[in-house]
Design a protein around this motif. Structure first.
Motif, mmCIF file in Angstrom:
data_model
loop_
_atom_site.group_PDB
_atom_site.id
_atom_site.type_symbol
_atom_site.label_atom_id
_atom_site.label_comp_id
_atom_site.label_asym_id
_atom_site.label_seq_id
_atom_site.Cartn_x
_atom_site.Cartn_y
_atom_site.Cartn_z
ATOM 1 N N GLN A 278 0.824 -1.203 0.000
ATOM 2 C CA GLN A 278 0.000 0.000 0.000
ATOM 3 C C GLN A 278 0.865 1.262 0.000
ATOM 4 O O GLN A 278 0.580 2.227 -0.722
ATOM 5 C CB GLN A 278 -0.940 0.004 1.212
ATOM 6 N N SER A 281 2.261 1.669 -3.470
ATOM 7 C CA SER A 281 1.199 1.983 -4.427
ATOM 8 C C SER A 281 0.794 3.444 -4.327
ATOM 9 O O SER A 281 0.552 4.107 -5.343
ATOM 10 C CB SER A 281 -0.020 1.087 -4.174
ATOM 11 N N ASN A 285 1.813 7.658 -8.138
ATOM 12 C CA ASN A 285 1.400 8.780 -8.974
ATOM 13 C C ASN A 285 2.401 9.922 -8.973
ATOM 14 O O ASN A 285 2.682 10.515 -10.013
ATOM 15 C CB ASN A 285 0.028 9.295 -8.510
ATOM 16 N N ASN A 310 1.511 -7.595 -9.075
ATOM 17 C CA ASN A 310 0.607 -6.450 -9.203
ATOM 18 C C ASN A 310 1.358 -5.132 -9.160
ATOM 19 O O ASN A 310 1.090 -4.213 -9.949
ATOM 20 C CB ASN A 310 -0.439 -6.487 -8.087
ATOM 21 N N MET A 314 1.610 -2.309 -12.138
ATOM 22 C CA MET A 314 1.228 -0.912 -11.920
ATOM 23 C C MET A 314 2.396 0.027 -12.180
ATOM 24 O O MET A 314 2.227 1.105 -12.755
ATOM 25 C CB MET A 314 0.702 -0.720 -10.501
ATOM 26 N N GLN A 318 2.592 2.892 -14.925
ATOM 27 C CA GLN A 318 2.850 4.270 -14.522
ATOM 28 C C GLN A 318 4.019 4.858 -15.300
ATOM 29 O O GLN A 318 4.000 6.043 -15.659
ATOM 30 C CB GLN A 318 3.133 4.328 -13.022
ATOM 31 N N SER A 417 -14.203 -0.014 -15.525
ATOM 32 C CA SER A 417 -12.924 0.620 -15.190
ATOM 33 C C SER A 417 -11.817 0.344 -16.204
ATOM 34 O O SER A 417 -10.649 0.664 -15.943
ATOM 35 C CB SER A 417 -12.473 0.150 -13.796
ATOM 36 N N SER A 421 -8.349 2.408 -16.007
ATOM 37 C CA SER A 421 -7.193 1.597 -15.610
ATOM 38 C C SER A 421 -6.008 1.828 -16.535
ATOM 39 O O SER A 421 -4.852 1.766 -16.105
ATOM 40 C CB SER A 421 -7.560 0.109 -15.601
ATOM 41 N N GLN A 424 -4.195 4.461 -15.082
ATOM 42 C CA GLN A 424 -3.823 4.226 -13.693
ATOM 43 C C GLN A 424 -4.621 5.102 -12.733
ATOM 44 O O GLN A 424 -4.085 5.635 -11.741
ATOM 45 C CB GLN A 424 -2.317 4.458 -13.493
ATOM 46 N N THR A 426 -6.830 5.681 -9.768
ATOM 47 C CA THR A 426 -7.195 4.968 -8.546
ATOM 48 C C THR A 426 -8.004 5.832 -7.594
ATOM 49 O O THR A 426 -8.431 5.361 -6.541
ATOM 50 C CB THR A 426 -5.934 4.476 -7.819
ATOM 51 N N ALA A 427 -8.198 7.096 -7.921
ATOM 52 C CA ALA A 427 -8.959 8.008 -7.066
ATOM 53 C C ALA A 427 -9.718 8.981 -7.953
ATOM 54 O O ALA A 427 -9.326 9.242 -9.096
ATOM 55 C CB ALA A 427 -8.021 8.760 -6.123
ATOM 56 N N THR A 430 -9.695 12.635 -10.935
ATOM 57 C CA THR A 430 -8.311 12.673 -11.396
ATOM 58 C C THR A 430 -8.268 13.479 -12.686
ATOM 59 O O THR A 430 -9.131 13.323 -13.549
ATOM 60 C CB THR A 430 -7.771 11.253 -11.653
#
Length: 464
Positions: A278, A281, A285, A310, A314, A318, A417, A421, A424, A426-427, A430
């Motif tokens: 976490q 991750s 960004n 994973n 990611m 990114q 999504s 995705s 990227q 995730t919130a 954006t």
């Protein structure tokens, strides 16, 4: 409660056979609920939806429930936790205007879920019993914070003991509920240094023993339940323990140092691995270089190869989204049902917005976004808004009501999504800025409400 996410020991109503699978049902009645929306239930990686009738009733059969599990029920931006066991026949009732206060359950599975509802109302939703987050102030010392959290945990433990004495709660559920109380206690203590730094405008002076409370948590349960929402919420807060003063430095030695701290606090199993996953991750960004530097240590130390895979995926995605890289192509339908592609706007600057009608912060940005579009009207700037996971009818109603289809604004809808995705996301919301050549310029871009900063970023992109 907008969101921010449980098994009775019972006997089967009928002995299932190979041709008679166990059926789990959630039904309910919502008084005074807004019409025209969908009731949703999430459990694991699955979602079940049902329409709410005009009378306020719904019913959903929950497929594939092989074991007791946490779940989440939501309607019209209100949400609550559930605990479901195979064969439950659970019925909920509430008055929508007093969602948490009036939430009650009957039927098989009611005991555990009424405990969760009462815990939410008593200790969280309306805060009739003020918790440490309501009592702390900029002058609260570490010792005072510990006293507040200890007292709060004791009140929650006492409530659990009283409830369990009066209702048939399975021992497994009671252990899980006790763990959740301890996790909230630990999360509050983990959050205190960041709160103090923000509220008092200076770092708290912590005693050397401040984080010793982590040793009181049951490591075996943490590892067994590492992917449950209460555990993940605690592990997310644990990142503040590892990085109290800012972003992760792009130094491989720093990742090794953090792993040593996390191993001492949490052991060398799943809880530690998820905590590091976490933390890295969240850095992706804005701090991708640090994640690149930390990844070899993560891969070497991690005992769950799925997490390592994973994170690698990611990270690779990114890296493809760094400024100067080509923006991922997409084609979606607009509000008129016509296909629109990113390549349609080659030669123009694109301000790309990911949002949802269900997202309150997104809706709050809409007036500023409209003002931004008005400011750049007639120039080579296109404002593309992609609504994610929205029913088309609701999306269309919001577009019409808030007049979001003019002044160079392109409204698209991504029914799942897949497209977000690729960016990227995730919130929500954006924002990204794409140059005339189709290459990324700002990832992320400043929000519309940033005002002069956003205008300056768009003006600079127009010159490039």
């Amino acid at each position: 409660m907008f969101a921010a996410v449980q098994t009775p020991l019972v006997t089967s109503l009928a002995s299932p056979t190979q041709n008679q699978p166990i059926v789990t049902v959630l039904s309910g009645h919502l008084d005074h609920a807004p019409a025209g929306d969908t009731v949703r239930l999430w459990y694991g990686n699955r979602q079940v939806k049902a329409l709410l009738s005009i009378a306020g009733d719904f019913k959903m059969v929950i497929p594939g429930l092989g074991a007791a599990t946490d779940a989440s029920f939501s309607y019209a931006r209100q949400r609550t936790r559930l605990y479901l066991s195979p064969g439950d026949q659970l019925h909920l009732t509430l008055d929508f205007g007093r969602f948490d206060e009036t939430l009650k359950y009957t039927g098989r599975g009611a005991a555990a879920n009424n405990y969760l509802a009462q815990m939410l109302w008593r200790f969280d939703a309306a805060h009739p019993d003020p918790g440490p987050e309501q009592q702390r102030t900029p002058t609260t010392t570490p010792a005072q914070m510990r006293s507040l959290t200890d007292a709060f945990r004791q009140r929650q433990r006492a409530f659990l003991a009283t409830y369990a004495a009066e209702h048939p709660l399975a021992p497994t559920f009671q252990r899980q509920a006790a763990l959740d109380i301890d996790l909230e206690w630990a999360r509050l203590l983990l959050d205190y240094p960041a709160y103090h730094r923000y509220a008092a405008k200076q770092a708290a002076v912590l005693p050397a023993t401040y984080y010793d409370f982590l040793q009181q948590l049951p490591r075996q349960q943490l590892n067994e339940q590492a992917t449950r929402e209460p555990v993940l919420r605690f592990l997310s807060a644990y990142g503040g323990r590892l990085l109290p003063d800012g972003p992760l430095p792009a130094d491989p030695a720093e990742a090794r140092r953090l792993y040593a701290i996390a191993t001492a606090d949490l052991g060398d199993h799943q809880a530690r691995d998820w905590a590091m996953y976490q933390l890295l991750s969240f850095q992706l960004n804005d701090n991708v270089a640090a994640v690149v530097a930390a990844y070899p240590t993560f891969r070497a130390q991690n005992q769950d190869s799925t997490l390592a895979r994973n994170l690698r995926q990611m990270l690779q995605a990114q890296l493809r989204l760094q400024p100067g890289q080509l923006a991922p192509a997409f084609t979606l339908l607009n509000h008129q049902g016509r296909p629109v592609s990113l390549r349609d706007f080659q030669g123009k600057v694109v301000y790309l917005d990911f949002w949802g009608t269900w997202c309150a912060p997104c809706r709050q940005e809409m007036p500023a976004l409209t003002a931004l579009a008005r400011h750049f009207a007639g120039r080579d700037v296109v404002f593309i808004s992609v609504a994610v996971n929205d029913p088309e009818d609701k999306w269309q109603r919001v577009l019409a009501a808030e007049q979001l289809t003019g002044l160079g604004q392109v409204q698209l809808r991504s029914p799942d999504s897949t497209m977000p995705s690729a960016y990227q996301v995730t919130a929500y919301p954006t924002y990204l800025l794409i140059g005339r050549d189709g290459r990324l310029r700002r990832v992320p871009a400043p929000r519309p409400a940033a005002g002069a900063e956003t205008v300056a970023a768009l003006e600079q992109a127009l010159k490039e």
